[in-house]
Design an enzyme around this catalytic site. Structure first.
Site, PDB file in Angstrom:
ATOM      1  N   HIS A 201       0.662  -1.337  -0.029  1.00  0.00           N
ATOM      2  CA  HIS A 201      -0.114   0.001  -0.016  1.00  0.00           C
ATOM      3  C   HIS A 201       0.805   1.334  -0.066  1.00  0.00           C
ATOM      4  O   HIS A 201       0.343   2.283   0.266  1.00  0.00           O
ATOM      5  CB  HIS A 201      -0.808   0.050   1.344  1.00  0.00           C
ATOM      6  CG  HIS A 201      -2.474   0.289   0.800  1.00  0.00           C
ATOM      7  ND1 HIS A 201      -3.196   1.362   1.383  1.00  0.00           N
ATOM      8  CD2 HIS A 201      -3.073  -0.279  -0.244  1.00  0.00           C
ATOM      9  CE1 HIS A 201      -4.542   1.080   0.837  1.00  0.00           C
ATOM     10  NE2 HIS A 201      -4.324   0.052  -0.076  1.00  0.00           N
ATOM     11  N   HIS A 301      -5.665  -2.911 -11.145  1.00  0.00           N
ATOM     12  CA  HIS A 301      -5.971  -2.392  -9.891  1.00  0.00           C
ATOM     13  C   HIS A 301      -7.539  -2.349 -10.098  1.00  0.00           C
ATOM     14  O   HIS A 301      -8.247  -1.369 -10.772  1.00  0.00           O
ATOM     15  CB  HIS A 301      -5.423  -1.029  -9.356  1.00  0.00           C
ATOM     16  CG  HIS A 301      -6.042  -0.625  -7.980  1.00  0.00           C
ATOM     17  ND1 HIS A 301      -6.961   0.381  -7.696  1.00  0.00           N
ATOM     18  CD2 HIS A 301      -5.812  -1.444  -6.631  1.00  0.00           C
ATOM     19  CE1 HIS A 301      -7.037   0.550  -6.590  1.00  0.00           C
ATOM     20  NE2 HIS A 301      -6.398  -0.599  -5.782  1.00  0.00           N
TER      21      HIS A 301
END
Length: 392
Positions: A201, A301
């Protein structure tokens, strides 16, 4: 043929508000669906779509490239920012849905036809904010292992986890050992036939990202995602060169120019454009063509709503360098009630077979969407032990 109206439908789906975009035309029954979901920026994106619609009302929806250039280049400010880029993406996806419907074929047929028989899916183990368990015990490793086994039992042959905890710019051995224990437990639980990915992340500093990458190298990850901020592209490239593990990044990048830098620097083995942010299907096709020139893989994504998934899959069926698609299947129990999809799913292996309907092959149930009106997302705040601000 002209665009008569552009509407937005906001649907609250627990962690985020899905933003569905409907582009209507003067042809009866002809419209297109897109998605422009951006967590914690819902109102800004809806406003940006309204601003952009002024450019498009009365225009021919078939002139997709022309309209994309208008949205990106006019109003002086180019569409590089995340809010403007997301708004452009939602409208652009809807325009391609219209194009497929006009010609009576799925979108991938418009882009040269199908290059594969199916697209493989992977899931995210979820489980909340993993750092909440950082201070507990080695039992966390068992928890990750249990989630991994559950994913395999659901038919997935690949999954992603957030086994890397939050860290300050430099820390000692404890977080690295923690991440290693969790990944080792997952590998032991599912064996070598299952592909494991780890998502950082972009929380670590470049140095901590390298330490995590080195520690997890023995477990042969499918890819190691966002080991540090994408703003520091040279550092991602440094980590890529330092380990055998494929490095992945790109979900926060908007536009082909940002990906050009990433590819020129040989920073990754896998690019992860988000079709609802990067500029829609029009820009995603430019990005994936550039990745093909560098022989870099594509794995978009895709943690948003069902239109984002449909668009990601259509791209996958027409893109040779595409390897796998992120799948969200348990975010809300009513997900399938909002959308009617043309894709078919093979549970064993979680394989998606081509949509045979025109366009994206989906329709949104507007009445069902109205049952889940906008709610402000839960504000995510992260602080380190000393009270300083961290990356969520």
């Amino acid at each position: 043929m002209k665009i008569t109206r552009i509407e937005t439908y906001v649907c609250h789906a627990r962690m985020r508000n899905w933003i569905f975009v409907k582009v209507l035309t003067d042809q009866p029954g002809l419209w297109g669906w897109g998605e422009a979901t951006l967590e914690w920026h819902t109102k800004a994106v809806v406003g940006a779509i309204e601003d952009l619609s002024q450019l498009l009302i009365g225009e021919d929806p078939r002139r997709i490239e022309h309209l994309w250039q208008m949205m990106y280049r006019q109003h002086f400010w180019h569409g590089n920012g995340i809010v403007r880029g997301t708004a452009i993406s939602g409208i652009d996806i809807a325009l391609w849905d219209i194009a497929g419907k006009i010609h009576g074929v799925p979108c991938h047929e418009l882009w040269g036809g199908r290059v594969r028989d199916y697209v493989r899916l992977y899931c995210h183990l979820g489980g909340g904010r993993m750092e909440d368990f950082y201070e507990t015990s080695p039992a966390d490793a068992n928890r990750f292992a249990a989630l991994a086994v559950q994913a395999v039992e659901q038919g997935f042959t690949a999954f992603k986890s957030m086994a890397v905890p939050e860290t300050m710019s430099l820390e000692g051995l404890q977080p690295v050992k923690y991440a290693e224990a969790c990944v080792r437990a997952m590998r032991d639980a599912v064996g070598d036939q299952i592909d494991i990915m780890v998502d950082c992340h972009a929380r670590p500093s470049p140095r901590m990202g390298l330490l995590f990458a080195k520690a997890l190298e023995p477990y042969n990850l499918y890819f190691f995602e966002e080991p540090c901020w994408p703003e520091t592209m040279d550092d991602i490239a440094m980590i890529q060169r330092a380990v055998k593990t494929p490095i992945a990044s790109g979900e926060r990048l908007v536009g082909v120019y940002a990906f050009r830098e990433m590819l020129e620097k040989r920073a990754v083995s896998v690019i992860q454009p988000d079709i609802t942010h990067c500029g829609g299907l029009t820009e995603a096709r430019r990005i994936t063509a550039l990745a093909e020139a560098y022989r870099v893989s594509v794995a978009p994504h895709n943690p948003q709503g069902p239109i984002s998934t449909a668009a990601s899959l259509e791209l996958g069926f027409a893109t040779s360098s595409y390897i796998i698609c992120e799948s969200v299947h348990q975010d809300v129990p009513w997900r399938n009630e909002v959308v009617n999809e043309g894709f078919s799913l093979q549970e064993d292996g979680r394989l998606i077979f081509p949509n045979k309907r025109p366009g994206l092959g989906i329709e949104i149930n507007e009445e069902e969407v109205k049952k889940h009106p906008f709610q402000t997302e839960i504000l995510q705040r992260t602080f380190y032990k000393d009270g300083s601000v961290g990356d969520w």
